[in-house]
Scaffold this motif. Sequence first.
Motif, PDB file in Angstrom:
ATOM      1  N   TYR A  33       0.844  -1.197   0.000  1.00 54.51           N
ATOM      2  CA  TYR A  33       0.000   0.000   0.000  1.00 54.51           C
ATOM      3  C   TYR A  33       0.884   1.253   0.000  1.00 54.51           C
ATOM      4  O   TYR A  33       1.931   1.272   0.635  1.00 54.51           O
ATOM      5  N   TYR A  35       0.438   5.355   0.989  1.00 49.42           N
ATOM      6  CA  TYR A  35      -0.365   6.404   1.611  1.00 49.42           C
ATOM      7  C   TYR A  35       0.429   7.706   1.550  1.00 49.42           C
ATOM      8  O   TYR A  35       1.654   7.696   1.440  1.00 49.42           O
ATOM      9  N   GLN A  37       0.852  11.395   3.736  1.00 49.38           N
ATOM     10  CA  GLN A  37       0.514  12.084   4.974  1.00 49.38           C
ATOM     11  C   GLN A  37       0.960  13.535   4.871  1.00 49.38           C
ATOM     12  O   GLN A  37       2.163  13.816   4.893  1.00 49.38           O
ATOM     13  N   GLY A  42      -3.926  12.799   8.961  1.00 46.03           N
ATOM     14  CA  GLY A  42      -3.661  11.381   8.988  1.00 46.03           C
ATOM     15  C   GLY A  42      -3.268  10.895   7.601  1.00 46.03           C
ATOM     16  O   GLY A  42      -3.468  11.594   6.603  1.00 46.03           O
ATOM     17  N   PRO A  43      -2.709   9.710   7.514  1.00 43.63           N
ATOM     18  CA  PRO A  43      -2.361   9.165   6.196  1.00 43.63           C
ATOM     19  C   PRO A  43      -3.595   9.004   5.318  1.00 43.63           C
ATOM     20  O   PRO A  43      -4.664   8.636   5.806  1.00 43.63           O
ATOM     21  N   PHE A  45      -4.989   7.166   1.751  1.00 42.80           N
ATOM     22  CA  PHE A  45      -4.726   6.058   0.837  1.00 42.80           C
ATOM     23  C   PHE A  45      -4.484   6.557  -0.584  1.00 42.80           C
ATOM     24  O   PHE A  45      -5.177   7.450  -1.072  1.00 42.80           O
ATOM     25  N   TYR A  48      -3.164   0.394  -3.829  1.00 46.84           N
ATOM     26  CA  TYR A  48      -2.997  -0.892  -3.152  1.00 46.84           C
ATOM     27  C   TYR A  48      -2.709  -1.959  -4.208  1.00 46.84           C
ATOM     28  O   TYR A  48      -3.418  -2.053  -5.213  1.00 46.84           O
ATOM     29  N   GLN A  50      -2.045  -6.117  -4.962  1.00 52.10           N
ATOM     30  CA  GLN A  50      -2.018  -7.523  -4.577  1.00 52.10           C
ATOM     31  C   GLN A  50      -1.121  -8.188  -5.612  1.00 52.10           C
ATOM     32  O   GLN A  50      -1.483  -8.278  -6.786  1.00 52.10           O
ATOM     33  N   ASP A  56      -6.497  -1.482  -6.341  1.00 53.59           N
ATOM     34  CA  ASP A  56      -7.297  -0.269  -6.120  1.00 53.59           C
ATOM     35  C   ASP A  56      -6.372   0.925  -6.229  1.00 53.59           C
ATOM     36  O   ASP A  56      -5.469   1.065  -5.414  1.00 53.59           O
ATOM     37  N   SER A  58      -7.748   4.083  -6.584  1.00 51.03           N
ATOM     38  CA  SER A  58      -8.723   5.172  -6.510  1.00 51.03           C
ATOM     39  C   SER A  58      -8.220   6.384  -5.730  1.00 51.03           C
ATOM     40  O   SER A  58      -8.782   7.467  -5.838  1.00 51.03           O
ATOM     41  N   LEU A  91       4.111   7.245   2.679  1.00 51.26           N
ATOM     42  CA  LEU A  91       4.251   6.040   3.482  1.00 51.26           C
ATOM     43  C   LEU A  91       3.932   4.802   2.663  1.00 51.26           C
ATOM     44  O   LEU A  91       3.001   4.804   1.872  1.00 51.26           O
TER      45      LEU A  91
ATOM     46  N   PHE B  90      -3.316   7.457  15.890  1.00 52.11           N
ATOM     47  CA  PHE B  90      -4.251   7.489  14.769  1.00 52.11           C
ATOM     48  C   PHE B  90      -5.243   6.338  14.865  1.00 52.11           C
ATOM     49  O   PHE B  90      -4.847   5.179  15.033  1.00 52.11           O
ATOM     50  N   GLY B 105      -8.119   8.725  10.798  1.00 49.59           N
ATOM     51  CA  GLY B 105      -8.470  10.020  11.341  1.00 49.59           C
ATOM     52  C   GLY B 105      -7.274  10.953  11.256  1.00 49.59           C
ATOM     53  O   GLY B 105      -6.192  10.573  10.804  1.00 49.59           O
TER      54      GLY B 105
END
Lengths: 114, 114
Positions: A33, A35, A37, A42-43, A45, A48, A50, A56, A58, A91, B90, B105
Amino acid sequence: GAGVSQTPSNKVTEKGKYVELRCDPISGHTALYWYRQSLGQGPEFLIYFQGTGAADDSGLPNDRFFAVRPEGSVSTLKIQRTERGDSAVYLCASSLGGNTDTQYFGPGTRLTVL
Amino acid sequence: AQSVTQLDSQVPVFEEAPVELRCNYSSSVSVYLFWYVQYPNQGLQLLLKYLSGSTLVKGINGFEAEFNKSQTSFHLRKPSVHISDTAEYFCAVRLGGSNYKLTFGKGTLLTVNP
């Protein structure tokens, strides 16, 4: 054992330049994943994986952002024509890939766009 | 879409005092809930998670959280804090199913004073 590693730890670039951020997941983790920040947040998304495929994407903010994971291990997040608003800590996390598996986070790459 | 609200951006407490960090979520479907901690200049570390079963979840470093479905809350508690608990906390939510992305959050900065 080794955790998630990210390189570089810090990246300073100029507006309009291209950057690549690298993530090495924990060995054997099939899910990865990204992310982002921003300061005081907060982080959020981004994408992602697999295995080798993006399950994903998005969360990617626009088409300047792209990520790959060609062999199902290391991933690279690529940002074209960077803008000052892209400045953030990026991240990476990985997990075994099961429904209840914990996501383990790397220390992040701090990107500063001047 | 799911969302997470952490009601306090900062919580100052004295050493050995109890603490509660509040988290509320919104989702129309079942969720999994997480608390992560971020120490200065370090990556996110999982404190605890609720997947199913007992609504009282115990985590590392003496922290625990209680899932309350009717109030859509997942508050984090510790009966006696230490200076070393000073960090950003978090709360995060994940939908059940095959998409494993986390929604975080904005974080609560816990500062433990001597």
